[in-house]
Design a protein around this motif. Structure first.
Motif, short mmCIF file in Angstrom:
data_model
loop_
_atom_site.label_atom_id
_atom_site.label_comp_id
_atom_site.label_asym_id
_atom_site.label_seq_id
_atom_site.Cartn_x
_atom_site.Cartn_y
_atom_site.Cartn_z
N SER A 6 0.85 -1.19 0.00
CA SER A 6 0.00 0.00 0.00
C SER A 6 0.89 1.24 0.00
CB SER A 6 -0.93 0.00 1.21
OG SER A 6 -0.18 0.03 2.41
N GLY A 7 0.27 2.38 -0.28
CA GLY A 7 0.99 3.64 -0.17
C GLY A 7 1.40 4.30 -1.47
N LEU A 17 7.24 9.56 -1.02
CA LEU A 17 6.17 8.60 -0.71
C LEU A 17 6.74 7.55 0.21
CD1 LEU A 17 4.36 7.77 -4.11
CD2 LEU A 17 3.35 8.93 -2.13
N ARG A 18 5.87 6.95 1.01
CA ARG A 18 6.28 5.80 1.81
C ARG A 18 5.36 4.64 1.49
NH1 ARG A 18 6.65 4.48 8.30
NH2 ARG A 18 4.38 4.36 8.11
N LEU A 19 5.95 3.57 1.03
CA LEU A 19 5.21 2.35 0.75
C LEU A 19 5.27 1.43 1.97
CD1 LEU A 19 6.48 1.53 -2.84
CD2 LEU A 19 4.64 3.08 -2.13
N SER A 20 4.21 0.68 2.16
CA SER A 20 4.15 -0.32 3.24
C SER A 20 3.82 -1.68 2.65
CB SER A 20 3.08 0.05 4.26
OG SER A 20 3.35 1.31 4.86
N TYR A 79 8.81 -1.35 5.05
CA TYR A 79 8.52 -0.05 4.46
C TYR A 79 9.56 0.32 3.41
CZ TYR A 79 5.83 0.26 8.80
OH TYR A 79 4.96 0.02 9.84
N GLN A 81 10.74 4.03 2.17
CA GLN A 81 10.66 5.49 2.14
C GLN A 81 11.37 5.98 0.90
OE1 GLN A 81 9.10 7.75 4.31
NE2 GLN A 81 9.66 9.23 2.73
#
Length: 115
Positions: A6-7, A17-20, A79, A81
Motif C-alpha cells: 500500500s501507499g 512517498l512511503r510504501l508499506s 517499508y 521510504q
C-alpha cells in the motif's frame, strides 16, 4: 504466505512517498524482505532488501541515497521510504519474500512521478 502493498500514488518530481508491505503466514522476522519495481514494458528489478537477521540492507545503485528500506518485526511490516523521486521511478512496486525456494509477491502498488 501473504504480502500486501500500500501507499502508492501520484507525486511530483522531488516529492516523497512511503510504501508499506504487510506480511502474514510466516515468521516474518526470520526472512529477508525485498521491494522490486516494474516499469511499463520493462522487466521487474530489485530495488532494496532488508535482511531478516542482523538488520542489513541493500539497494540498487539507482536508488541509493534516496530510498530507505526498513522493517518493523512487531508489526510484520516492511517499508520503503522514497525521497527525491524522479520520473524514472515511475513503476509498479512489489513486495516479495522467498520461502523454501518459492517467491511470493504482492499485488503491487502504482507509483507515478509526474508534474
Amino acid at each position: 504466505v501473504h504480502v500486501v502493498e500500500s501507499g502508492g500514488g501520484l507525486v511530483q518530481p522531488g516529492g516523497s512517498l512511503r510504501l508499506s508491505c504487510a506480511a502474514s503466514g510466516f515468521t516474518f522476522r526470520r526472512y529477508d524482505m525485498s521491494w522490486y519495481r516494474q516499469a511499463p514494458g520493462k522487466e521487474r528489478k530489485l530495488v532494496a532488501t532488508a535482511t531478516g537477521t542482523g538488520g542489513g540492507t541493500n539497494y540498487a545503485d539507482s536508488v541509493k541515497g534516496r530510498f530507505t528500506i526498513s522493517r518493523d518485526n512487531a508489526k510484520n511490516t516492511v517499508y520503503l521510504q522514497m525521497n527525491s523521486l524522479k520520473p524514472e521511478d515511475t513503476a509498479v512496486y512489489y513486495c516479495s519474500v522467498v520461502q523454501w525456494g518459492q517467491v511470493y509477491w504482492g499485488q503491487g502498488t502504482q507509483v507515478t512521478v509526474s508534474s
